[in-house]
Design an enzyme around this catalytic site. Structure first.
Site, PDB file in Angstrom:
ATOM      1  N   HIS A   1      -7.374  -4.276  10.229  1.00 53.01           N
ATOM      2  CA  HIS A   1      -7.103  -4.118   8.792  1.00 53.01           C
ATOM      3  C   HIS A   1      -5.808  -4.797   8.375  1.00 53.01           C
ATOM      4  O   HIS A   1      -4.881  -4.950   9.176  1.00 53.01           O
ATOM      5  CB  HIS A   1      -7.155  -2.639   8.348  1.00 53.01           C
ATOM      6  CG  HIS A   1      -5.974  -1.790   8.703  1.00 53.01           C
ATOM      7  ND1 HIS A   1      -6.100  -0.475   9.088  1.00 53.01           N
ATOM      8  CD2 HIS A   1      -4.639  -2.035   8.708  1.00 53.01           C
ATOM      9  CE1 HIS A   1      -4.910   0.038   9.302  1.00 53.01           C
ATOM     10  NE2 HIS A   1      -4.006  -0.889   9.090  1.00 53.01           N
TER      11      HIS A   1
ATOM     12  N   GLU B   1      -9.778  -1.797   5.077  1.00 51.82           N
ATOM     13  CA  GLU B   1     -10.420  -1.399   6.321  1.00 51.82           C
ATOM     14  C   GLU B   1     -11.685  -2.216   6.591  1.00 51.82           C
ATOM     15  O   GLU B   1     -12.323  -2.703   5.640  1.00 51.82           O
ATOM     16  CB  GLU B   1     -10.811   0.085   6.235  1.00 51.82           C
ATOM     17  CG  GLU B   1      -9.629   1.035   6.123  1.00 51.82           C
ATOM     18  CD  GLU B   1      -8.940   1.301   7.462  1.00 51.82           C
ATOM     19  OE1 GLU B   1      -8.852   0.387   8.301  1.00 51.82           O
ATOM     20  OE2 GLU B   1      -8.489   2.447   7.652  1.00 51.82           O
TER      21      GLU B   1
ATOM     22  N   ASP C   1       0.809  -1.220   0.000  1.00 52.62           N
ATOM     23  CA  ASP C   1       0.000   0.000   0.000  1.00 52.62           C
ATOM     24  C   ASP C   1       0.842   1.269   0.000  1.00 52.62           C
ATOM     25  O   ASP C   1       2.065   1.214   0.177  1.00 52.62           O
ATOM     26  CB  ASP C   1      -0.961  -0.008   1.205  1.00 52.62           C
ATOM     27  CG  ASP C   1      -0.282  -0.401   2.516  1.00 52.62           C
ATOM     28  OD1 ASP C   1       0.956  -0.382   2.580  1.00 52.62           O
ATOM     29  OD2 ASP C   1      -1.000  -0.721   3.474  1.00 52.62           O
TER      30      ASP C   1
ATOM     31  N   ASN D   1      -7.740  -2.152  14.278  1.00 56.14           N
ATOM     32  CA  ASN D   1      -9.119  -2.496  13.890  1.00 56.14           C
ATOM     33  C   ASN D   1      -9.178  -3.746  13.012  1.00 56.14           C
ATOM     34  O   ASN D   1     -10.215  -4.056  12.435  1.00 56.14           O
ATOM     35  CB  ASN D   1      -9.781  -1.308  13.173  1.00 56.14           C
ATOM     36  CG  ASN D   1      -9.060  -0.930  11.879  1.00 56.14           C
ATOM     37  OD1 ASN D   1      -8.093  -1.587  11.494  1.00 56.14           O
ATOM     38  ND2 ASN D   1      -9.531   0.108  11.222  1.00 56.14           N
TER      39      ASN D   1
END
Ligand code: GLP
Length: 250
Positions: A136, A141, A66, A134
């Site tokens: 990811h 996400e 990414d 979270n």
């Protein structure tokens, strides 16, 4: 799925580096899928040592997961900069190709397409992953659905808050990123996910022991047949009812 729990991040990093080394030694033209973030630093430190000790990387290609939208490669918080600084520049004569999404491409959808085509032509032998608080992976996400291909994502508030520790202020954190999709991750021949610290414990436990769900993206790894979770005791603390075992195979 294998779960390995280590006493310190350095020991865990050494273990991950030796898995990377095995792939480099056993494949003619190895392709490593690489990640960024503080967690992978001990892995890269140990891998650099192996390279200094003679591990030949001339035929090794890397493909990163990414990049932030809007950050140029020279921006100190860009993932281009991170990779140069923490890995590529530290290894002499590493001439292999290195791919990272271009976060300042004029045509972002076209950049995503180009990246996907590249991954399709270069199947990843080993995908290294961190995990967000979270759940990811890459920048996929939590959501009611997950995209399979490389795409532009709007970062969640939790990710922006969590990653703001690397920036001068929360307002400096880019709101968007390019990330490979879950398909590219799940198509890797082998996956190693690394997590350290209590702040990752909930996401780790939900991903390993919970149901497979798109709002816990790392739970998708349950669908892959060769995944190793490399943890420290804190990130493993919600597994096995808090009983930390050194090796868990599920
Ligand atoms: C970013 C990256 C992820 C990484 C995560 C964890 O959000 N896009 O690939 O896993 O950070 O970062 P850290 O290791 O610093 O906790």
């Amino acid at each position: 799925m294998r779960v390995r729990v280590f006493e310190t991040p350095d020991l865990a990093g050494l273990y991950v580096a030796t898995i990377m080394e095995q792939v480099v030694l056993s494949v003619t033209s190895p392709i490593l899928g690489l990640a960024t973030g503080s967690t992978v630093l001990p892995c890269y430190d140990a891998f650099c040592k192996l390279a200094h000790d003679g591990l030949d990387l001339t035929r090794t290609t890397t493909i990163n997961l990414d990049e932030y939208v809007g950050l140029s490669p020279s921006h100190p918080q860009s993932y281009h900069y991170f990779m140069e600084n923490h890995l590529f520049q530290r290894i002499r004569n590493w001439s292999g190709e290195k791919y990272i999404p271009n976060g300042i491409a004029e045509d972002l959808p076209e950049e995503c397409k180009r990246y996907d085509e590249y991954i399709k032509r270069h199947p990843i032998d080993l995908q290294l992953l961190g995990i967000g608080t979270n759940g990811h992976i890459g920048f996929n996400e939590p959501s009611h659905s997950l995209l399979s291909t490389t795409h532009v994502v709007t970062l969640s508030e939790e990710t922006i808050r969590s990653n703001s520790r690397f920036f001068d202020g929360i307002e400096d954190v880019p709101r968007q990123a390019i990330t490979v999709g879950v398909q590219a991750i799940l198509q890797a021949k082998q996956i190693v996910l690394v997590a350290f610290g209590e702040q990752k414990a909930r996401a780790v436990a939900d991903s390993i022991s919970g149901t497979v769900r798109t709002d816990v993206p790392a739970s998708m790894l349950q669908l892959h047949r060769d995944v190793t979770w490399v943890l420290d005791e804190a990130s493993a603390s919600y597994l096995n009812n808090g009983e930390v075992a050194r090796t868990i195979t599920e």
